[in-house]
Design a protein around this motif. Structure first.
Motif, PDB file in Angstrom:
ATOM      1  N   LEU A 166       3.543  24.007  -2.674  1.00  0.00           N
ATOM      2  CA  LEU A 166       3.871  23.766  -4.075  1.00  0.00           C
ATOM      3  C   LEU A 166       2.744  22.959  -4.731  1.00  0.00           C
ATOM      4  O   LEU A 166       1.966  22.293  -4.049  1.00  0.00           O
ATOM      5  N   PRO A 167       2.645  22.987  -6.041  1.00  0.00           N
ATOM      6  CA  PRO A 167       1.569  22.241  -6.709  1.00  0.00           C
ATOM      7  C   PRO A 167       1.748  20.730  -6.667  1.00  0.00           C
ATOM      8  O   PRO A 167       0.836  19.988  -7.030  1.00  0.00           O
ATOM      9  N   THR A 168       2.896  20.256  -6.212  1.00  0.00           N
ATOM     10  CA  THR A 168       3.166  18.816  -6.173  1.00  0.00           C
ATOM     11  C   THR A 168       2.213  18.094  -5.227  1.00  0.00           C
ATOM     12  O   THR A 168       2.130  18.425  -4.042  1.00  0.00           O
ATOM     13  N   VAL A 169       1.502  17.117  -5.757  1.00  0.00           N
ATOM     14  CA  VAL A 169       0.620  16.256  -4.963  1.00  0.00           C
ATOM     15  C   VAL A 169       0.802  14.833  -5.487  1.00  0.00           C
ATOM     16  O   VAL A 169       0.592  14.572  -6.673  1.00  0.00           O
ATOM     17  N   ILE A 170       1.217  13.924  -4.594  1.00  0.00           N
ATOM     18  CA  ILE A 170       1.426  12.526  -4.980  1.00  0.00           C
ATOM     19  C   ILE A 170       0.604  11.664  -4.051  1.00  0.00           C
ATOM     20  O   ILE A 170       0.764  11.715  -2.830  1.00  0.00           O
ATOM     21  N   GLU A 171      -0.275  10.842  -4.606  1.00  0.00           N
ATOM     22  CA  GLU A 171      -1.225  10.062  -3.816  1.00  0.00           C
ATOM     23  C   GLU A 171      -0.868   8.581  -3.801  1.00  0.00           C
ATOM     24  O   GLU A 171      -0.033   8.116  -4.557  1.00  0.00           O
ATOM     25  N   GLY A 172      -1.545   7.857  -2.884  1.00  0.00           N
ATOM     26  CA  GLY A 172      -1.388   6.411  -2.807  1.00  0.00           C
ATOM     27  C   GLY A 172      -0.075   5.962  -2.207  1.00  0.00           C
ATOM     28  O   GLY A 172       0.533   4.988  -2.652  1.00  0.00           O
ATOM     29  N   LEU A 173       0.363   6.671  -1.151  1.00  0.00           N
ATOM     30  CA  LEU A 173       1.685   6.425  -0.587  1.00  0.00           C
ATOM     31  C   LEU A 173       1.610   5.817   0.808  1.00  0.00           C
ATOM     32  O   LEU A 173       0.608   5.901   1.507  1.00  0.00           O
ATOM     33  N   SER A 174       2.737   5.232   1.207  1.00  0.00           N
ATOM     34  CA  SER A 174       2.999   4.864   2.590  1.00  0.00           C
ATOM     35  C   SER A 174       3.449   6.143   3.305  1.00  0.00           C
ATOM     36  O   SER A 174       3.892   7.093   2.656  1.00  0.00           O
ATOM     37  N   PRO A 175       3.368   6.221   4.639  1.00  0.00           N
ATOM     38  CA  PRO A 175       3.653   7.502   5.295  1.00  0.00           C
ATOM     39  C   PRO A 175       5.103   7.951   5.277  1.00  0.00           C
ATOM     40  O   PRO A 175       5.382   9.146   5.290  1.00  0.00           O
ATOM     41  N   SER A 176       6.094   7.036   5.267  1.00  0.00           N
ATOM     42  CA  SER A 176       7.483   7.463   5.487  1.00  0.00           C
ATOM     43  C   SER A 176       8.098   8.126   4.261  1.00  0.00           C
ATOM     44  O   SER A 176       7.918   7.675   3.121  1.00  0.00           O
ATOM     45  N   ILE A 177       8.822   9.226   4.506  1.00  0.00           N
ATOM     46  CA  ILE A 177       9.526   9.990   3.477  1.00  0.00           C
ATOM     47  C   ILE A 177      10.865  10.442   4.050  1.00  0.00           C
ATOM     48  O   ILE A 177      11.013  10.596   5.264  1.00  0.00           O
ATOM     49  N   VAL A 178      11.862  10.666   3.188  1.00  0.00           N
ATOM     50  CA  VAL A 178      13.157  11.196   3.631  1.00  0.00           C
ATOM     51  C   VAL A 178      13.713  12.146   2.570  1.00  0.00           C
ATOM     52  O   VAL A 178      13.550  11.912   1.367  1.00  0.00           O
ATOM     53  N   TRP A 179      14.366  13.216   3.045  1.00  0.00           N
ATOM     54  CA  TRP A 179      15.058  14.160   2.172  1.00  0.00           C
ATOM     55  C   TRP A 179      16.540  13.789   2.074  1.00  0.00           C
ATOM     56  O   TRP A 179      17.141  13.354   3.065  1.00  0.00           O
ATOM     57  N   ALA A 180      17.110  14.001   0.920  1.00  0.00           N
ATOM     58  CA  ALA A 180      18.568  13.960   0.790  1.00  0.00           C
ATOM     59  C   ALA A 180      19.145  15.284   1.289  1.00  0.00           C
ATOM     60  O   ALA A 180      18.425  16.264   1.509  1.00  0.00           O
ATOM     61  N   ASN A 181      20.459  15.315   1.440  1.00  0.00           N
ATOM     62  CA  ASN A 181      21.093  16.501   2.029  1.00  0.00           C
ATOM     63  C   ASN A 181      21.130  17.710   1.113  1.00  0.00           C
ATOM     64  O   ASN A 181      21.414  18.819   1.563  1.00  0.00           O
ATOM     65  N   ASP A 182      20.845  17.516  -0.187  1.00  0.00           N
ATOM     66  CA  ASP A 182      20.855  18.659  -1.102  1.00  0.00           C
ATOM     67  C   ASP A 182      19.605  19.521  -0.963  1.00  0.00           C
ATOM     68  O   ASP A 182      19.523  20.606  -1.546  1.00  0.00           O
ATOM     69  N   GLY A 183      18.630  19.073  -0.191  1.00  0.00           N
ATOM     70  CA  GLY A 183      17.416  19.859   0.002  1.00  0.00           C
ATOM     71  C   GLY A 183      16.528  19.923  -1.216  1.00  0.00           C
ATOM     72  O   GLY A 183      15.558  20.691  -1.243  1.00  0.00           O
ATOM     73  N   GLN A 184      16.836  19.126  -2.228  1.00  0.00           N
ATOM     74  CA  GLN A 184      16.081  19.135  -3.479  1.00  0.00           C
ATOM     75  C   GLN A 184      15.514  17.773  -3.840  1.00  0.00           C
ATOM     76  O   GLN A 184      14.629  17.660  -4.688  1.00  0.00           O
ATOM     77  N   THR A 185      16.028  16.730  -3.195  1.00  0.00           N
ATOM     78  CA  THR A 185      15.677  15.362  -3.572  1.00  0.00           C
ATOM     79  C   THR A 185      14.913  14.696  -2.431  1.00  0.00           C
ATOM     80  O   THR A 185      15.371  14.679  -1.290  1.00  0.00           O
ATOM     81  N   LEU A 186      13.761  14.142  -2.761  1.00  0.00           N
ATOM     82  CA  LEU A 186      12.887  13.535  -1.766  1.00  0.00           C
ATOM     83  C   LEU A 186      12.551  12.112  -2.194  1.00  0.00           C
ATOM     84  O   LEU A 186      12.263  11.854  -3.366  1.00  0.00           O
ATOM     85  N   PHE A 187      12.586  11.194  -1.238  1.00  0.00           N
ATOM     86  CA  PHE A 187      12.255   9.796  -1.504  1.00  0.00           C
ATOM     87  C   PHE A 187      10.928   9.453  -0.821  1.00  0.00           C
ATOM     88  O   PHE A 187      10.672   9.869   0.318  1.00  0.00           O
ATOM     89  N   TYR A 188      10.110   8.692  -1.516  1.00  0.00           N
ATOM     90  CA  TYR A 188       8.814   8.283  -0.984  1.00  0.00           C
ATOM     91  C   TYR A 188       8.498   6.864  -1.449  1.00  0.00           C
ATOM     92  O   TYR A 188       9.190   6.303  -2.316  1.00  0.00           O
ATOM     93  N   ILE A 189       7.428   6.285  -0.883  1.00  0.00           N
ATOM     94  CA  ILE A 189       7.075   4.888  -1.162  1.00  0.00           C
ATOM     95  C   ILE A 189       5.655   4.814  -1.700  1.00  0.00           C
ATOM     96  O   ILE A 189       4.714   5.303  -1.059  1.00  0.00           O
ATOM     97  N   LYS A 190       5.493   4.190  -2.846  1.00  0.00           N
ATOM     98  CA  LYS A 190       4.168   3.930  -3.389  1.00  0.00           C
ATOM     99  C   LYS A 190       3.644   2.588  -2.861  1.00  0.00           C
ATOM    100  O   LYS A 190       4.410   1.650  -2.667  1.00  0.00           O
ATOM    101  N   GLN A 191       2.322   2.551  -2.679  1.00  0.00           N
ATOM    102  CA  GLN A 191       1.666   1.328  -2.262  1.00  0.00           C
ATOM    103  C   GLN A 191       0.971   0.678  -3.454  1.00  0.00           C
ATOM    104  O   GLN A 191       0.520   1.367  -4.369  1.00  0.00           O
ATOM    105  N   ASP A 192       0.888  -0.652  -3.415  1.00  0.00           N
ATOM    106  CA  ASP A 192       0.106  -1.348  -4.422  1.00  0.00           C
ATOM    107  C   ASP A 192      -1.346  -0.905  -4.284  1.00  0.00           C
ATOM    108  O   ASP A 192      -1.904  -0.940  -3.184  1.00  0.00           O
ATOM    109  N   PRO A 193      -1.985  -0.453  -5.363  1.00  0.00           N
ATOM    110  CA  PRO A 193      -3.345   0.095  -5.234  1.00  0.00           C
ATOM    111  C   PRO A 193      -4.384  -0.918  -4.777  1.00  0.00           C
ATOM    112  O   PRO A 193      -5.405  -0.539  -4.213  1.00  0.00           O
ATOM    113  N   GLN A 194      -4.128  -2.215  -4.984  1.00  0.00           N
ATOM    114  CA  GLN A 194      -5.086  -3.225  -4.573  1.00  0.00           C
ATOM    115  C   GLN A 194      -4.819  -3.712  -3.153  1.00  0.00           C
ATOM    116  O   GLN A 194      -5.693  -3.685  -2.286  1.00  0.00           O
ATOM    117  N   THR A 195      -3.590  -4.140  -2.895  1.00  0.00           N
ATOM    118  CA  THR A 195      -3.278  -4.729  -1.590  1.00  0.00           C
ATOM    119  C   THR A 195      -2.825  -3.705  -0.567  1.00  0.00           C
ATOM    120  O   THR A 195      -2.743  -4.010   0.625  1.00  0.00           O
TER     121      THR A 195
END
Length: 685
Positions: A166-195
Motif C-alpha cells: 500500500l502507499p502508506t509509509v510512516i517514518e520515525g517510529l519505534s519497532p512495535s506495532i499491533v493490529w486490532a481485531n477488525d483487521g483495519q486498525t493499526l497502532f504504532y509509536i512515534k519517537q521524539d525526533p531529537q531524543t
C-alpha cells in the motif's frame, strides 16, 4: 600513514558544580554527521587501524572463513501454528537475511513467501526487520524496518491478497506495532525526533492518509519508554510504560479499538509490573510484595490491588522472571542462584512441576507459543558448549521431545568444558563466573584468558552458545563471563548494588574476579584480555583506568565512556531515561559519583593495555563521538607504546553490520586483534 592520527585540540571547558572539566575534543561531536573535519578524522583513524592490523590480514581471512563455514547454509526454524496458519523462517545458502514463509494448516497447502528480507534489503548497507504483524483475517501484513541502524523504523503495509504494498509509509517510529481485531486498525509509536524516545501512540485506519491518524496516548515523563503488545486472549492490546523502577500499563479493547485506552494500574514509585489478559482476567507480575516478584490475578472489571488474588507468592531466594498462559496451565521462568528453571502450575489447583534441567551450566527460556489452546510448550535451551536447541514439552503427560538443534559443521560438543564458579570479592560478596575452554588445550596458568562483562540495567549475561567463540577456544583461549553486580543474574537486589552510587562494585567485581581466575590457574597473567560492549564497554574502559596492568589488551565495542557529559545533555537519545541507572549529574551528589568512574574523565598519564575500540557513525545509543573522544584523549595522555586503534563503521550503528555473513567481518577483525596479541606475533616491536 606512518604516524597515528592526532585529533586537533580546541579548548573547551565544562563547568559543573564548581568544577572545570577540560574537553579539548568536544569538537568531534557532530549531531548531523556531516562535518567534513570530523569525517576526515574518523576516516584517518580507520586507515590507521587497517594499516596496523594489516599483518593480521591473513588471520582475519582465516577467521572469517572459519566462522562463516559454521553457518548452516540452508537453515530453517521450527514452524509454529497461529490462527490456522503455519509460519517458518528460512535461510538459503549465501543469504544474509531470512525469508518468512507461511501456509494453511492442512496437508495439501503449499508454503508461500510472506516476506523476503533479502529483497527488502537489496542495495542497502544495513537492514533490520523490527516487527511483522498480520491481521486476524490474514489479509494485511504490517512491518517496521530500519535501513540506517539508528533504531528509527519505517512502517509499511502489504495487501497479502493482492500481493502489493500500500502507499502508506510512516517514518520515525519505534519497532512495535499491533493490529486490532477488525483487521483495519493499526497502532504504532512515534519517537521524539531529537531524543529518539518512543513517546506517542497513534491509531491508523487502513485507507486513510497518515496525516489523519489519531494520537491516543502521549507520555510526558521522558524517563519512561513506550511499547505495544497484545494479550494471550487476543482481546486486549497493551500500551506498556517502563522506567528503570516504575511500570504502568494501559489497555485497549481489541474488538473496539476506537474506544480510548484505560489505565490498568496507575504508576507509583518503585512499583514494577508486567501484564497479560486471559479468560476475562488480568494476570499481573508485580514486585509489590517483594523485589523478586509475585504473580497475581484480578478480574478485568476491577484491577484495584486490594482485589488481587495471589497466584505465585514473591520469594526471597527465587526470582519470577516471566510467565506464559495456556488454557489449563501457567508456565514460568524462575531464577535461583543465577540458574534459570522452567516451571508449570495448574490453573485449577496451583500444583507445581519443575521441567527437567537439560544441564547445570546452561540457559533455558520459554519459546514462541502463540496458541493458548494447546498442551504443548515450546522452549529453548543453550549452554556455552551446546548449540541452541528447541524442545516441546507436553504439559499434561510430561513427555519431552527435541524438535531441533542448530547444527554446527565440524563441531564436537564433547571437546569443550564449561564451568560455573563463585568467587569472593574484596567486600566478601560472592560473584558467579561462567567459564568455557577446549579440553585438550587446557594448560593451567598458560592459556590466554578472555574476560567478558556487562553489568547494567539489570540485564542477565546468559551463558549461551556462540560459534564465533569456538575460533578462540580452538586456539587455546579460556573464555570467562563475570556476572558482575549491576546485572540481573541474582535478581533485583543484584542490580541495585551495581547502579547509581554503587556502580563502582561492577568495576571491582570485574577486576577481583579476573585476578582470582589467574590465581586459580585459569589463564596466563601476561596474556589476559578484557572485552565488553556498550555498557560493558564502559565496564572495561573504566577498568583500563583502575587496573591498567591487569590486562594485556582490551576490546571495547561501542563503549559508553563519556558518562558525565552525556548524562548532562538531555538532547541526546536515551539520556533522561537512564537517570535511574547512572544518576542525574545535574544533582551534585550524582555528579560526584559518576565523575569517579567516567572513563573519559579519568584518563591519566599512565601506561594502558593494547586497546581496540569500535563504534558506528549512526549509533543512537552510544554516540560515535564518545569512543572517538576517548581514543583522542588516550593518544594525548598515555605513556606507553601499545596499540591504540579506533574503527568507526561509517554505515552502521550500535549493532554493527547487519546480515548473517557481513557481521563476521567485524568479529574476525576483533578476534584477530586478540589472537595476534596472545600469540606474540603482533604487533612487531
Amino acid at each position: 600513514m606512518t604516524n597515528s592520527p592526532q585529533a586537533r585540540r580546541i579548548p573547551y571547558i565544562h563547568q559543573n558544580h564548581g568544577e572545570e572539566r577540560y574537553d579539548e575534543f568536544a569538537w568531534l561531536r557532530d549531531d548531523e554527521r556531516s562535518d567534513q573535519d570530523v569525517i576526515d578524522y574518523l576516516i584517518a583513524e580507520n586507515r590507521w587501524c587497517e594499516q596496523q592490523l594489516a599483518p593480521l590480514s591473513a588471520l582475519q581471512e582465516t577467521l572469517y572463513a572459519e566462522m562463516t563455514a559454521r553457518i548452516p547454509g540452508n537453515d530453517h526454524s521450527v514452524p509454529f501454528l497461529k490462527a490456522g496458519y503455519w509460519y517458518q523462517q528460512r535461510y538459503q545458502q549465501g543469504d544474509d537475511y531470512p525469508r518468512w514463509v507461511w501456509r494453511k494448516d492442512n496437508s495439501q497447502a503449499q508454503w508461500r513467501t510472506l516476506l523476503d528480507c533479502n529483497i527488502r534489503a537489496r542495495d542497502a548497507e544495513y537492514y533490520e526487520l523490527g516487527a511483522l504483524e498480520i491481521t486476524a483475517d490474514h489479509r494485511y501484513m504490517a512491518v517496521t524496518e530500519d535501513y540506517l541502524s539508528r533504531r528509527e523504523y519505517t512502517l509499511r503495509i502489504k495487501d497479502l491478497r493482492e500481493q502489493k504494498w500500500l502507499p502508506t509509509v510512516i517514518e520515525g517510529l519505534s519497532p512495535s506495532i499491533v493490529w486490532a481485531n477488525d483487521g483495519q486498525t493499526l497502532f504504532y509509536i512515534k519517537q521524539d525526533p531529537q531524543t529518539l524516545l518512543p513517546w506517542q501512540v497513534w491509531r491508523h485506519q487502513l485507507g486513510n492518509d497518515p496525516s489523519q491518524d489519531t494520537l491516543i496516548y502521549e507520555e510526558h515523563d521522558d524517563s519512561f519508554y513506550v511499547s505495544l503488545t497484545s494479550s494471550s486472549s487476543e482481546q486486549r492490546l497493551f500500551i506498556l510504560l517502563d522506567s528503570s523502577t516504575v511500570s504502568e500499563a494501559w489497555a485497549i479493547d481489541a474488538n473496539n479499538p476506537h474506544l480510548p485506552p484505560c489505565c490498568v494500574l496507575e504508576r507509583r514509585a518503585n512499583h514494577e509490573y508486567s501484564i497479560d489478559h486471559f479468560e476475562e482476567h488480568y494476570f499481573i507480575r508485580s514486585n509489590r510484595d517483594g523485589i523478586n516478584f509475585g504473580l497475581y490475578r484480578c478480574t478485568q472489571d476491577d484491577t484495584s490491588e486490594q482485589n488481587w488474588h495471589e497466584v505465585i507468592p514473591a520469594k526471597k531466594d527465587r526470582i519470577l522472571e516471566d510467565f506464559q498462559l495456556f488454557n489449563d496451565w501457567l508456565v514460568t521462568e524462575e531464577r535461583e542462584q543465577g540458574i534459570i528453571q522452567l516451571c508449570q502450575y495448574s490453573l485449577h489447583n496451583g500444583q507445581r512441576y519443575t521441567l527437567p534441567k537439560q544441564a547445570e551450566n546452561g540457559v533455558v527460556w520459554i519459546g514462541h507459543n502463540p496458541e493458548v489452546n494447546t498442551t504443548r510448550l515450546r522452549f529453548g535451551y543453550s549452554s556455552l558448549t551446546t548449540p541452541t536447541t528447541t524442545y516441546e514439552w507436553d504439559l499434561n503427560t510430561h513427555q519431552l521431545q527435541r524438535l531441533k538443534q542448530v547444527q554446527i559443521p565440524l563441531y564436537d560438543e564433547h571437546a569443550y568444558q564449561s564451568d560455573w564458579r563463585w568467587l569472593t570479592m574484596r567486600d566478601g560478596v560472592k560473584v558467579p563466573v561462567s567459564l568455557v575452554w577446549r579440553r585438550d588445550c587446557l594448560e593451567p596458568g598458560k592459556n590466554p584468558l578472555l574476560v567478558y562483562g556487562y553489568g547494567a540495567y539489570g540485564a542477565v549475561l546468559e551463558a549461551d552458545f556462540s560459534f564465533t567463540r569456538q575460533s578462540l577456544l580452538d586456539r587455546g583461549f579460556i573464555y570467562a563471563m563475570v556476572h558482575v553486580r549491576g546485572g540481573g543474574e541474582l535478581g533485583r537486589a543484584w542490580y541495585d548494588v551495581g547502579r547509581l552510587q554503587y556502580k563502582m562494585n561492577s568495576f571491582n567485581d570485574f577486576i577481583d574476579a579476573t585476578q582470582q581466575l589467574l590465581q586459580q590457574g585459569m589463564g596466563d597473567s601476561k596474556r589476559c584480555y578484557a572485552m565488553g560492549g556498550s555498557a560493558g564497554g564502559l565496564l572495561v574502559a573504566g577498568v583500563s583506568n583502575l587496573a591498567p596492568t591487569l590486562f594485556h589488551g582490551i576490546l571495547a565495542q561501542v563503549p559508553f565512556v563519556d558518562v558525565v557529559s552525556t548524562m548532562l545533555d538531555e538532547s541526546i537519545p536515551l539520556t533522561t531515561g537512564e537517570y535511574e541507572e547512572w544518576g542525574n549529574p545535574n544533582i551534585k551528589e550524582d555528579y560526584e559519583v559518576i565523575r569517579t568512574y567516567s572513563p573519559y574523565d579519568n584518563v591519566c598519564e599512565q601506561a594502558y593495555p593494547h586497546l581496540f575500540v569500535t563504534t558506528g557513525l549512526h549509533d543512537s545509543q552510544v554516540q560515535y563521538w564518545e569512543p572517538a573522544k576517548w581514543v583522542a584523549k588516550l593518544r594525548k595522555m598515555k605513556t606507553d607504546a601499545h596499540q591504540l586503534l579506533l574503527y568507526t563503521d561509517l554505515d552502521a550503528g550500535h549493532g554493527g553490520k547487519s546480515g548473517r555473513y557481513q557481521a563476521y567481518v567485524d568479529i574476525a577483525r576483533e578476534c584477530s586483534f586478540l589472537i595476534g596479541l596472545a600469540t606474540g606475533e603482533w604487533p612487531k616491536s
